[in-house]
Design a protein around this motif. Sequence first.
Motif, PDB file in Angstrom:
ATOM      1  N   GLU A  38       0.832  -1.206   0.000  1.00  0.00           N
ATOM      2  CA  GLU A  38       0.000   0.000   0.000  1.00  0.00           C
ATOM      3  C   GLU A  38       0.874   1.267   0.000  1.00  0.00           C
ATOM      4  O   GLU A  38       0.594   2.226  -0.724  1.00  0.00           O
ATOM      5  CB  GLU A  38      -0.883  -0.025   1.245  1.00  0.00           C
ATOM      6  CG  GLU A  38      -1.894   1.091   1.247  1.00  0.00           C
ATOM      7  CD  GLU A  38      -2.785   1.051   2.470  1.00  0.00           C
ATOM      8  OE1 GLU A  38      -2.716   0.053   3.219  1.00  0.00           O
ATOM      9  OE2 GLU A  38      -3.508   2.028   2.667  1.00  0.00           O
ATOM     10  N   ASN A  39       1.944   1.237   0.803  1.00  0.00           N
ATOM     11  CA  ASN A  39       2.843   2.391   0.848  1.00  0.00           C
ATOM     12  C   ASN A  39       3.653   2.525  -0.435  1.00  0.00           C
ATOM     13  O   ASN A  39       3.888   3.629  -0.929  1.00  0.00           O
ATOM     14  CB  ASN A  39       3.809   2.269   2.024  1.00  0.00           C
ATOM     15  CG  ASN A  39       3.124   2.531   3.349  1.00  0.00           C
ATOM     16  OD1 ASN A  39       1.929   2.822   3.376  1.00  0.00           O
ATOM     17  ND2 ASN A  39       3.865   2.409   4.439  1.00  0.00           N
ATOM     18  N   ARG A  40       4.069   1.377  -0.963  1.00  0.00           N
ATOM     19  CA  ARG A  40       4.907   1.426  -2.170  1.00  0.00           C
ATOM     20  C   ARG A  40       4.108   1.923  -3.387  1.00  0.00           C
ATOM     21  O   ARG A  40       4.682   2.411  -4.357  1.00  0.00           O
ATOM     22  CB  ARG A  40       5.518   0.042  -2.431  1.00  0.00           C
ATOM     23  CG  ARG A  40       6.649  -0.280  -1.440  1.00  0.00           C
ATOM     24  CD  ARG A  40       7.295  -1.622  -1.719  1.00  0.00           C
ATOM     25  NE  ARG A  40       6.597  -2.726  -1.077  1.00  0.00           N
ATOM     26  CZ  ARG A  40       6.158  -3.815  -1.699  1.00  0.00           C
ATOM     27  NH1 ARG A  40       6.355  -3.966  -2.994  1.00  0.00           N
ATOM     28  NH2 ARG A  40       5.538  -4.774  -1.033  1.00  0.00           N
ATOM     29  N   LEU A  41       2.779   1.766  -3.297  1.00  0.00           N
ATOM     30  CA  LEU A  41       1.932   2.264  -4.390  1.00  0.00           C
ATOM     31  C   LEU A  41       1.516   3.721  -4.184  1.00  0.00           C
ATOM     32  O   LEU A  41       0.919   4.328  -5.072  1.00  0.00           O
ATOM     33  CB  LEU A  41       0.663   1.410  -4.510  1.00  0.00           C
ATOM     34  CG  LEU A  41       0.855  -0.022  -5.016  1.00  0.00           C
ATOM     35  CD1 LEU A  41      -0.470  -0.771  -4.993  1.00  0.00           C
ATOM     36  CD2 LEU A  41       1.420  -0.018  -6.429  1.00  0.00           C
ATOM     37  N   ARG A  42       1.838   4.260  -3.033  1.00  0.00           N
ATOM     38  CA  ARG A  42       1.312   5.592  -2.693  1.00  0.00           C
ATOM     39  C   ARG A  42       1.743   6.661  -3.715  1.00  0.00           C
ATOM     40  O   ARG A  42       0.946   7.501  -4.124  1.00  0.00           O
ATOM     41  CB  ARG A  42       1.784   6.001  -1.282  1.00  0.00           C
ATOM     42  CG  ARG A  42       1.065   7.241  -0.742  1.00  0.00           C
ATOM     43  CD  ARG A  42       1.488   7.565   0.683  1.00  0.00           C
ATOM     44  NE  ARG A  42       1.383   6.446   1.609  1.00  0.00           N
ATOM     45  CZ  ARG A  42       0.246   5.995   2.142  1.00  0.00           C
ATOM     46  NH1 ARG A  42      -0.895   6.589   1.843  1.00  0.00           N
ATOM     47  NH2 ARG A  42       0.262   4.970   2.972  1.00  0.00           N
ATOM     48  N   PHE A  43       2.996   6.598  -4.114  1.00  0.00           N
ATOM     49  CA  PHE A  43       3.490   7.591  -5.076  1.00  0.00           C
ATOM     50  C   PHE A  43       2.630   7.560  -6.349  1.00  0.00           C
ATOM     51  O   PHE A  43       2.226   8.603  -6.874  1.00  0.00           O
ATOM     52  CB  PHE A  43       4.965   7.311  -5.398  1.00  0.00           C
ATOM     53  CG  PHE A  43       5.539   8.195  -6.466  1.00  0.00           C
ATOM     54  CD1 PHE A  43       5.812   9.534  -6.225  1.00  0.00           C
ATOM     55  CD2 PHE A  43       5.818   7.696  -7.735  1.00  0.00           C
ATOM     56  CE1 PHE A  43       6.345  10.361  -7.217  1.00  0.00           C
ATOM     57  CE2 PHE A  43       6.356   8.501  -8.729  1.00  0.00           C
ATOM     58  CZ  PHE A  43       6.613   9.835  -8.472  1.00  0.00           C
ATOM     59  N   THR A  44       2.326   6.346  -6.837  1.00  0.00           N
ATOM     60  CA  THR A  44       1.526   6.208  -8.065  1.00  0.00           C
ATOM     61  C   THR A  44       0.151   6.843  -7.883  1.00  0.00           C
ATOM     62  O   THR A  44      -0.314   7.605  -8.756  1.00  0.00           O
ATOM     63  CB  THR A  44       1.368   4.707  -8.408  1.00  0.00           C
ATOM     64  OG1 THR A  44       2.672   4.165  -8.605  1.00  0.00           O
ATOM     65  CG2 THR A  44       0.536   4.504  -9.655  1.00  0.00           C
ATOM     66  N   PHE A  45      -0.488   6.537  -6.763  1.00  0.00           N
ATOM     67  CA  PHE A  45      -1.841   7.087  -6.584  1.00  0.00           C
ATOM     68  C   PHE A  45      -1.796   8.586  -6.322  1.00  0.00           C
ATOM     69  O   PHE A  45      -2.704   9.316  -6.730  1.00  0.00           O
ATOM     70  CB  PHE A  45      -2.595   6.314  -5.495  1.00  0.00           C
ATOM     71  CG  PHE A  45      -2.959   4.921  -5.970  1.00  0.00           C
ATOM     72  CD1 PHE A  45      -3.787   4.762  -7.072  1.00  0.00           C
ATOM     73  CD2 PHE A  45      -2.437   3.790  -5.364  1.00  0.00           C
ATOM     74  CE1 PHE A  45      -4.100   3.488  -7.563  1.00  0.00           C
ATOM     75  CE2 PHE A  45      -2.741   2.526  -5.840  1.00  0.00           C
ATOM     76  CZ  PHE A  45      -3.571   2.369  -6.936  1.00  0.00           C
ATOM     77  N   ASP A  46      -0.733   9.064  -5.686  1.00  0.00           N
ATOM     78  CA  ASP A  46      -0.579  10.521  -5.525  1.00  0.00           C
ATOM     79  C   ASP A  46      -0.452  11.189  -6.899  1.00  0.00           C
ATOM     80  O   ASP A  46      -1.027  12.248  -7.152  1.00  0.00           O
ATOM     81  CB  ASP A  46       0.671  10.851  -4.695  1.00  0.00           C
ATOM     82  CG  ASP A  46       0.481  10.535  -3.213  1.00  0.00           C
ATOM     83  OD1 ASP A  46      -0.646  10.158  -2.828  1.00  0.00           O
ATOM     84  OD2 ASP A  46       1.472  10.672  -2.455  1.00  0.00           O
TER      85      ASP A  46
END
Length: 678
Positions: free
Chosen positions: A194-202
């Motif tokens: 979830e954290n590693r995907l955060r940049f993408t969703f941001d």
Amino acid sequence: MPTDPLLQPYQLRHLTLRNRLMTTAHEPAYAEDGMPKARYRAYHVERAKAGIALTMTAGSATVSRDSPPAFNNILLYKDEVVRWMRELADACHEHGAAVMIQITHLGRRTRWDRGFWLPVLSSSHRREAAHRAFPKRIEDWDIRRIIAEYGDAAERVRAAGLDGLELEAYGHLMDQFWSPLTNDLDGPYGGPLENRLRFTFDVLTEIRKRVGPELIVGIRYTADELLARGLSPEDGLEISRRLKASGMVDFLNVIRGHIDTDAGLTDVIPIQGMPSAPHLDFAGEIRARIGLPTFHAARIQDVATARHAIAAGKLDMVGMTRAHMADPHIVRKIREGREADIRPCVGANYCLDRIYQGGSAYCIHNAATGRELFMPHEIVPAAVRRTFVIVGAGPAGLEAARVAAERGHAVVVLEAASEPGGQVRLAARSRRRSEMNGIIEWRMAQCVARGVRFRFDVWAEADDVIAEGPDVVVVATGGLPHVELLDSGNELLVSSWDIISGSVAPRPDVLLFDDAGDHAGLQAAEVIAAAGSRVEIMTPDRCFAPEVMGMNLVPYMRALQKLDVTFTVTFRLEAVSSDAGRLLAVVGSDYGGVRKERRVDQVVVNHGTVPNEELYWALKPLSSNLGEVDYDRLVADLPQTSGSNPEGGFQLFRVGDAVSSRNVHAAIYDALRLVKDL
Ligand SMILES: Cc1cc2nc3c(=O)[nH]c(=O)nc-3n(C[C@H](O)[C@H](O)[C@H](O)COP(=O)(O)O)c2cc1C
Ligand code: SF4
């Protein structure tokens, strides 16, 4: 409504794509000052005119100054780009093609010693082997800045009137965050998925905030890194689900694998001799499980496989990217029922390997690709029909024959061998490179369809040529292996061609001296090692086989390393002599001060070719131009004038290796640019 599955329109939200064929993002390195100017535009327009539904422009257009171009990428962080992208999009739209662009931050997949010399960054310090940079570990202010830069870039895309954009998330910053192998951050952007995907969703949130729901936004991403401890297929599915659940993504463009090494890249984008469509079923599985519009490309190089991908419901849009570099008119030829006329992509990967060496993308056997502003994909008929005699049926001779025949001339080809192909046939003797035959077979079929007359087993002398009553003679007699390179002992040498053709059998212990650095050296080494012999490849260069280039080297290394072939760089073979039934090789170095002796059973050399030019010299005094090529006219795309010898009976030209030792692309370009105006 056409019945061909490939020609069915596809509705991507509000955008109607006119059929199922697209070119996926591929940076041909045609940008000028980082901008897609006339050359870039002409390249895409050629495909749009011929009917492609969607062209994903750029490849890795870069959103930030600290993502400097790795291979002459478009600089999407500059406002100036809007004007150029608008011209490109308008021109393609005029011909009915949709236009999108792939945008990215390269992260560690670039170098720091270009552009603004800013440090490259990533979600760890871990180095990428392919670009060699040791990245800075990204900080909070970098993340904030780059998210905003993605937003700025998306606004530029919208302002340019494009239909959409695609985020790049395989091997670049976005998926460097995703992969446990390249993310050792703490806090909100590291740790669990979830954290590693955060940049993408941001980034997606920022893009949607800036451009709203109208612009189509997709993502090209690895859904399985195929690396121990990397992203697994289960991770890939979970990422796909989350991308869909976000509601911010309109299509998925599926990649399988990793690109941080040449070998990994070559498995993602397979070359000749590797399986066709290796990741198609995987992409189809994602489409079935996730249900978002799904695109994919990876060596779907023929229309039948592309059709299958759509008919079997594996994909919504099928990428035939290199196939369109080999033949930009695929869609038109399908529509016209002329699939057999499609110039095949033979997987030589000259196109892609060149951009990693700092060049721009050229197709090995379509010399008009990337030269659309001045080189035609379609040959214009000549005003006056003339008689062409072409000597040699290798790639240069056959291209000359094809183009002359398309111009409407009467063409006869004289060839000394019993079959066409020249050096290409030799290359294709390696099973892995057998697709090279497509270069010859396609030209033979085109020539035969246009009435070109072939005479094989004719060692043409001047009289044979003159007996055909030529107006134009093209000497395309190729070259012969060059083995006169030593101070002494040349008569003891065997050429790489002798080995590849099978005319000389390998001996047990072989020194292969290769200063040409092209395929023939490695091909010969493979033949020798596969026969059970010991092989040492020696070169005076800093690296071996520089002309083979990165991705083409991969299959060789996979074969040669297993066969225990050894590689010696920076040493030069100087002399060879007989020595009690064996050979004594004297080895020196261009750096000086070294002299070594090696005892072996055979010395093979790969030293290019010398022109097979006797016929040319015999014909020269009889020709009207004395063999002269007017370079001013050649580069200005004007026909060659008759020349300085009015008594001469014909114009005379030579092309390809009959001039000097080069490669297949050079041979074909020689012929195309000369004959298209004759
Ligand atoms: C010259 C060239 C440059 C490429 N650059 C990119 C790129 O920047 N981004 C990307 O996602 N793929 C890039 N690709 C990969 C293509 O999009 C495509 O995935 C690959 O060529 C396999 O598809 P094909 O077999 O239909 O050619 C490039 C390919 C080529 C030939
Ligand atoms: S260079 Fe080779 S791989 Fe690239 S488009 Fe041409 S034929 Fe295909």
